[in-house]
Motif scaffolding. Sequence first.
Motif, PDB file in Angstrom:
ATOM      1  N   TRP A   1       0.881  -1.316  -0.066  1.00 43.80           N
ATOM      2  CA  TRP A   1       0.067   0.041   0.056  1.00 43.80           C
ATOM      3  C   TRP A   1       0.750   1.144   0.008  1.00 43.80           C
ATOM      4  CZ3 TRP A   1      -4.071  -1.641  -1.629  1.00 43.80           C
ATOM      5  CH2 TRP A   1      -4.453  -2.835  -1.321  1.00 43.80           C
ATOM      6  N   VAL A   2       2.167   1.081  -0.124  1.00 41.94           N
ATOM      7  CA  VAL A   2       3.177   2.434  -0.145  1.00 41.94           C
ATOM      8  C   VAL A   2       3.279   2.901  -1.446  1.00 41.94           C
ATOM      9  CG1 VAL A   2       5.284   3.174   0.641  1.00 41.94           C
ATOM     10  CG2 VAL A   2       4.064   1.588   1.957  1.00 41.94           C
TER      11      VAL A   2
ATOM     12  N   ARG B   1       7.861   8.472   7.658  1.00 45.71           N
ATOM     13  CA  ARG B   1       6.624   9.187   6.985  1.00 45.71           C
ATOM     14  C   ARG B   1       6.805   8.566   5.610  1.00 45.71           C
ATOM     15  NH1 ARG B   1       6.457  15.436   8.896  1.00 45.71           N
ATOM     16  NH2 ARG B   1       6.290  15.080  11.130  1.00 45.71           N
ATOM     17  N   TYR B   2       5.644   8.153   4.951  1.00 51.61           N
ATOM     18  CA  TYR B   2       5.445   7.548   3.639  1.00 51.61           C
ATOM     19  C   TYR B   2       4.158   8.175   3.171  1.00 51.61           C
ATOM     20  CZ  TYR B   2       2.417   4.252   5.954  1.00 51.61           C
ATOM     21  OH  TYR B   2       1.565   3.813   6.843  1.00 51.61           O
ATOM     22  N   THR B   3       4.079   7.678   1.762  1.00 51.62           N
ATOM     23  CA  THR B   3       2.962   8.114   1.259  1.00 51.62           C
ATOM     24  C   THR B   3       2.036   6.703   1.036  1.00 51.62           C
ATOM     25  OG1 THR B   3       3.792   9.850  -0.100  1.00 51.62           O
ATOM     26  CG2 THR B   3       1.869   9.117  -1.096  1.00 51.62           C
ATOM     27  N   GLU B   4       0.761   6.699   1.238  1.00 51.08           N
ATOM     28  CA  GLU B   4      -0.049   5.643   1.097  1.00 51.08           C
ATOM     29  C   GLU B   4      -1.108   5.601   0.247  1.00 51.08           C
ATOM     30  OE1 GLU B   4      -0.752   2.931   4.751  1.00 51.08           O
ATOM     31  OE2 GLU B   4      -2.743   3.661   4.476  1.00 51.08           O
ATOM     32  N   PHE B   5      -1.622   4.620  -0.537  1.00 56.99           N
ATOM     33  CA  PHE B   5      -2.756   4.444  -1.164  1.00 56.99           C
ATOM     34  C   PHE B   5      -3.990   4.637  -0.525  1.00 56.99           C
ATOM     35  CE2 PHE B   5       0.342   2.459  -4.221  1.00 56.99           C
ATOM     36  CZ  PHE B   5       0.470   3.179  -5.212  1.00 56.99           C
ATOM     37  N   CYS B   6      -4.850   5.502  -0.885  1.00 61.21           N
ATOM     38  CA  CYS B   6      -6.295   5.473  -0.193  1.00 61.21           C
ATOM     39  C   CYS B   6      -6.997   4.091  -0.884  1.00 61.21           C
ATOM     40  CB  CYS B   6      -7.078   6.743  -0.275  1.00 61.21           C
ATOM     41  SG  CYS B   6      -6.336   8.195   0.630  1.00 61.21           S
ATOM     42  N   ARG B   7      -8.028   3.429   0.090  1.00 58.79           N
ATOM     43  CA  ARG B   7      -8.642   2.179  -0.554  1.00 58.79           C
ATOM     44  C   ARG B   7      -9.438   1.893   0.134  1.00 58.79           C
ATOM     45  NH1 ARG B   7      -4.236   1.266   2.542  1.00 58.79           N
ATOM     46  NH2 ARG B   7      -4.508  -0.505   3.953  1.00 58.79           N
ATOM     47  N   ASP B   8     -10.694   1.442  -0.180  1.00 57.82           N
ATOM     48  CA  ASP B   8     -11.936   0.995   0.478  1.00 57.82           C
ATOM     49  C   ASP B   8     -11.601  -0.455   1.085  1.00 57.82           C
ATOM     50  OD1 ASP B   8     -12.015  -1.259  -1.474  1.00 57.82           O
ATOM     51  OD2 ASP B   8     -13.584  -0.330  -2.569  1.00 57.82           O
ATOM     52  N   GLU B   9     -12.696  -0.763   1.871  1.00 60.29           N
ATOM     53  CA  GLU B   9     -12.620  -1.851   2.835  1.00 60.29           C
ATOM     54  C   GLU B   9     -12.222  -3.395   2.137  1.00 60.29           C
ATOM     55  OE1 GLU B   9     -16.733  -0.973   1.739  1.00 60.29           O
ATOM     56  OE2 GLU B   9     -15.263   0.170   2.961  1.00 60.29           O
ATOM     57  N   ASP B  10     -12.471  -3.203   0.688  1.00 60.84           N
ATOM     58  CA  ASP B  10     -12.063  -4.394   0.025  1.00 60.84           C
ATOM     59  C   ASP B  10     -10.644  -4.347  -0.545  1.00 60.84           C
ATOM     60  OD1 ASP B  10     -14.696  -5.652   0.368  1.00 60.84           O
ATOM     61  OD2 ASP B  10     -15.438  -4.291  -1.460  1.00 60.84           O
TER      62      ASP B  10
ATOM     63  N   VAL C   1      -2.401   9.536   0.527  1.00 60.38           N
ATOM     64  CA  VAL C   1      -2.354  10.352   1.819  1.00 60.38           C
ATOM     65  C   VAL C   1      -1.004  10.077   2.466  1.00 60.38           C
ATOM     66  CG1 VAL C   1      -3.183   8.469   3.166  1.00 60.38           C
ATOM     67  CG2 VAL C   1      -3.677  10.853   3.879  1.00 60.38           C
ATOM     68  N   GLU C   2      -0.491  11.076   3.166  1.00 57.28           N
ATOM     69  CA  GLU C   2       0.808  10.903   3.714  1.00 57.28           C
ATOM     70  C   GLU C   2       0.334  10.052   5.125  1.00 57.28           C
ATOM     71  OE1 GLU C   2       3.917  13.799   3.812  1.00 57.28           O
ATOM     72  OE2 GLU C   2       3.230  15.048   1.907  1.00 57.28           O
ATOM     73  N   ARG C   3       1.307   9.191   5.503  1.00 55.02           N
ATOM     74  CA  ARG C   3       1.310   8.711   6.916  1.00 55.02           C
ATOM     75  C   ARG C   3       2.444   8.788   7.524  1.00 55.02           C
ATOM     76  NH1 ARG C   3      -4.119   7.760   7.334  1.00 55.02           N
ATOM     77  NH2 ARG C   3      -5.015   6.282   5.812  1.00 55.02           N
ATOM     78  N   CYS C   4       2.386   8.503   8.941  1.00 57.27           N
ATOM     79  CA  CYS C   4       3.499   8.794   9.861  1.00 57.27           C
ATOM     80  C   CYS C   4       3.279   7.810  10.867  1.00 57.27           C
ATOM     81  CB  CYS C   4       3.462  10.240  10.298  1.00 57.27           C
ATOM     82  SG  CYS C   4       4.896  10.360  11.401  1.00 57.27           S
ATOM     83  N   VAL C   5       4.314   6.751  11.132  1.00 60.71           N
ATOM     84  CA  VAL C   5       4.199   6.139  12.231  1.00 60.71           C
ATOM     85  C   VAL C   5       5.237   5.923  13.060  1.00 60.71           C
ATOM     86  CG1 VAL C   5       2.461   4.237  10.968  1.00 60.71           C
ATOM     87  CG2 VAL C   5       5.056   3.797  10.759  1.00 60.71           C
TER      88      VAL C   5
END
Length: 161
Positions: free
Chosen positions: A95-96, A119-128, A143-147
Amino acid sequence: MTDQKVGAQLDDLGLVIDMDEGGHVTEAVVTVVTQQGEGVFMHHQPVHVPPQFKPVPHPVQRRVVTVMEANQLLSEGQKQRVRAWLEANGIDPKWVSTAGPITVHSRAVNGNEGGYRIRYTEFCRDEDGQRFADPGLNGALTVERCVLQTVPLGEDTEVKP
């Protein structure tokens, strides 16, 4: 409105203090009231002479390490290394998006570094698991994410110093 020096104007107002001979003023707080028109007065914020500076807390350095630049080409070994590191930190590599960089941000205070965040960029996706399209970009919505980093990235054995 412009900033103006008021020293001579204060002297003209007769600002005088009683002090011992040989003493000198090291600090003063002056409140100025100006007349703006007939019966209209403006109270200005107090002026500290010399100006009061806020103390600087312990210097904090922000550090950013780029693991992978946007659209960077990696060897198969490098891809496996980055994928394993992402998985070890709870990130699903599928998903990255490689259209954005992957970076590690940290802070250092007095030589002690910590607070590592990936920090990375992740694909937005639905529950499927289907990616959302971004009609404005003719591509996938991201969307940008941070963990919090729990496992550090090891050295790249394919790059020689």
